[in-house]
Design a protein around this motif. Structure first.
Motif, short mmCIF file in Angstrom:
data_model
loop_
_atom_site.label_atom_id
_atom_site.label_comp_id
_atom_site.label_asym_id
_atom_site.label_seq_id
_atom_site.Cartn_x
_atom_site.Cartn_y
_atom_site.Cartn_z
N ALA A 127 -0.61 7.84 -5.35
CA ALA A 127 0.57 7.91 -4.50
C ALA A 127 0.58 6.76 -3.48
CB ALA A 127 0.61 9.25 -3.78
N SER A 128 -0.57 6.49 -2.88
CA SER A 128 -0.64 5.43 -1.87
C SER A 128 -0.37 4.06 -2.49
CB SER A 128 -2.02 5.44 -1.22
OG SER A 128 -2.21 4.31 -0.39
N PHE A 129 -0.93 3.80 -3.66
CA PHE A 129 -0.76 2.48 -4.28
C PHE A 129 0.69 2.24 -4.67
CE2 PHE A 129 -1.48 -0.45 -8.02
CZ PHE A 129 -1.72 -1.56 -7.23
N MET A 130 1.36 3.26 -5.23
CA MET A 130 2.75 3.07 -5.61
C MET A 130 3.63 2.81 -4.39
SD MET A 130 5.45 5.57 -7.59
CE MET A 130 6.20 6.19 -6.08
N VAL A 131 3.51 3.66 -3.38
CA VAL A 131 4.35 3.51 -2.19
C VAL A 131 3.95 2.24 -1.43
CG1 VAL A 131 5.04 4.60 -0.02
CG2 VAL A 131 4.68 6.00 -2.05
N GLY A 132 2.66 1.92 -1.43
CA GLY A 132 2.20 0.73 -0.71
C GLY A 132 2.72 -0.56 -1.31
N THR A 133 2.72 -0.66 -2.64
CA THR A 133 3.25 -1.88 -3.26
C THR A 133 4.76 -2.00 -3.03
OG1 THR A 133 3.49 -0.66 -5.36
CG2 THR A 133 1.51 -1.96 -5.07
N LEU A 134 5.46 -0.88 -3.04
CA LEU A 134 6.90 -0.92 -2.76
C LEU A 134 7.15 -1.35 -1.32
CD1 LEU A 134 9.79 -0.34 -3.71
CD2 LEU A 134 9.47 2.04 -3.01
#
Length: 529
Positions: free
Chosen positions: A197-204
């Motif tokens: 969850a963190s990686f997806m939202v962080g890259t966005l």
């Protein structure tokens, strides 16, 4: 006097052909790989870890829509050389499909969708939407393979911290006991859910707030590291809350709620700090890019695309479809098989029913499963065999759900694991070793100890590595040798670890030949049919 016509959007003519052709191609790819994409949706539906998959495509579409002014000025042109990486992705899908590896097949199918964009609309267009295209890869439900390692890290860090502050700890495997009670690190404690969850939202977040590639890369790495460390802190916090509250707080469902609240605070703090270095909105969102099509001038009619252009687009689409359609066709040709019943016969049990007090391994949908208990000088020897044939996504030997003991098993737990080799006559048998504990960690003196040796048999070859077993099975299947494979497990009880392990190795050396002969016989009977 000539009339003044409004300027037509640059590239409008080519897009009248390219857009419907591209939509038709994407629809065809979705149909060709329908079962693979459907399996992704099923994972999103049943797994909280990957529920974000439903949002990925809409977010990607919105990111492309933000760039519409820039994209309208790009002339779409097919890029035939992209068919080469598409062919590689299609081959990966075929191999993954034959091996029954869901995640790899889903990744390959999604990559085909992504590569279809530059193949049909051109590299210039694809470069302008690089991030929205790459973002589609978050649809693939992948990452759970990291769970075992992250569970070990969580247990290591938690136990080390608790010891460092003076609380006595006794640990076996992923379970540990402190004066106030017993704790266990299970799948939900691994932190994989937080990490994804963190990686997806962080890259966005990085894409929308930074224009510098370096800033985007750094924040992306931070969004990977922060949830790992945050999960360690979460685990420590929960254990300490339970310990100092007399197990009134952070136990049961409470510790999941506290964990998500803590994770949410950490992520919001990460975004708040990251926002301090935000760049102004990228001017390229609305600016021109790429070679532009001729713009209509005053008094000049907007030229229509020549009829020959349709032939070019159709040819490009046909070539792309041919590359993408070959693997599903080949998979159907390889799917034919005889569904005759499998007969697996192990040596008859020689021990009494009262001696069958062993953990029963959990295997998903084997073609045949058998177990027996043999009387030996060292005590009852438990033997379990799970045999697989005509393997697929839901029934395969190399499945992470096939386990000696599940982490949520309340009767048995791992104490240690390893690997070794046992000489059985003229044959070397590579084995996975394990020691299991029965009962609770609090009652270590009365807990039963079971030693385990496991080997994977793949078409007559032996390995102790699940990935190697998968590759051997894939090779055999592609060469037309069938995909017969099995897990063979030996168990022996005993309190003295060294003596029981040595006795088990000796019994495996003595009985392995008969068990392997039973597997060879089952395979030979299937080949005869």
């Amino acid at each position: 006097m000539s009339a003044v016509l409004p300027a037509a959007p640059a590239g409008a003519g080519p897009w009248r052909i390219a857009l419907p052709v591209a939509l038709a191609l994407f629809a065809a790819l979705l149909l060709l790989y329908g079962p693979t994409f459907a399996s992704m949706v099923q994972v999103w539906s049943r797994s909280d870890t990957f529920a974000h998959g439903f949002l990925v495509a809409p977010i990607s579409g919105w990111l492309v829509w933000r760039l519409r002014a820039r994209l309208a000025r790009i002339v779409p042109r097919p890029s035939p050389w992209v068919l080469l990486p598409m062919a590689a992705a299609a081959l990966l899908w075929l191999l993954a499909d034959r091996a029954g590896v869901h995640a790899a097949a889903q990744l390959a199918a999604t990559t085909l969708l992504v590569l279809a964009v530059p193949a049909l609309l051109g590299v210039t267009f694809a470069r302008a939407i690089t991030f929205p295209l790459a973002f589609l890869l978050f649809m693939v439900p992948i990452g759970e393979f990291t769970q075992p390692r992250m569970m070990e890290w969580t247990a290591d860090v938690t136990v080390a911290f608790i010891r460092a502050i003076g609380i006595p700890v006794y640990r076996e495997g992923l379970q540990f006991v402190i004066p106030s009670g017993t704790w266990s690190v299970v799948e939900a404690c691994s932190g994989v859910r937080y990490l994804i969850a963190s990686f997806m939202v962080g890259t966005l977040f990085a894409y929308l707030n930074y224009s510098s590639p370096r800033k985007r890369l750094v924040f992306g790495l931070v969004s990977l590291l922060v949830p790992i460390v945050a999960n360690w802190l979460r685990a420590i916090m929960i254990v300490l809350l339970g310990h100092y509250s007399g197990n009134r707080l952070a136990v049961g469902v409470d510790h999941l709620i506290y964990g998500w609240v803590f994770f949410g605070v950490v992520i919001m703090l990460m975004f708040w700090i990251g926002a301090k270095w935000s760049d102004p909105e990228d001017a390229a969102v609305a600016g021109p890019a790429g070679p532009a099509a001729p713009v209509a001038t005053a008094g000049a009619p907007v030229s229509a695309a020549p009829a020959a252009a349709w032939k070019g687009w159709v040819a490009a689409t046909a070539a792309t479809l041919a590359v993408a359609a070959l693997p599903p066709w080949a998979a159907r040709q390889l799917d034919g098989h005889d569904a005759a019943a499998l007969v697996l016969q192990l040596p008859a049990a020689t021990a009494t029913a009262e001696d069958k007090r062993f953990p029963v391994p959990s295997f998903v949908r084997p073609a045949a499963e058998a177990r027996t208990v043999l009387a030996t000088g060292a005590g009852p020897l438990f033997v379990h065999v799970a045999y697989y044939r005509h393997q697929g996504y839901e029934n395969k030997l190399a499945n992470s759900q096939n386990q000696l003991v599940r982490s949520d098993d309340h009767a048995w737990a791992y104490v240690s694991q390893g690997e070794g080799r046992i000489t059985a006559g003229s044959r070397q048998v590579p084995v996975r070793t394990a020691q299991l504990r029965g009962g609770t960690l609090m009652a270590t003196s009365s807990a039963e100890r079971v030693h385990v040796r496991q080997t994977f048999w793949v078409g007559g070859e032996l390995t102790s590595n699940r990935t190697h077993a998968l590759l051997l099975g894939l090779r055999n299947r592609l060469l037309g040798r069938g995909d017969d494979a099995a897990s063979v497990i030996f168990m022996l009880r005993g309190g003295d670890a060294a003596a029981t392990a040595a006795a088990l190795d000796a019994e495996v050396a003595r009985h392995a030949g008969a068990m392997l002969a039973a597997l060879d016989a089952a395979r030979g009977a299937g080949a005869a049919r």
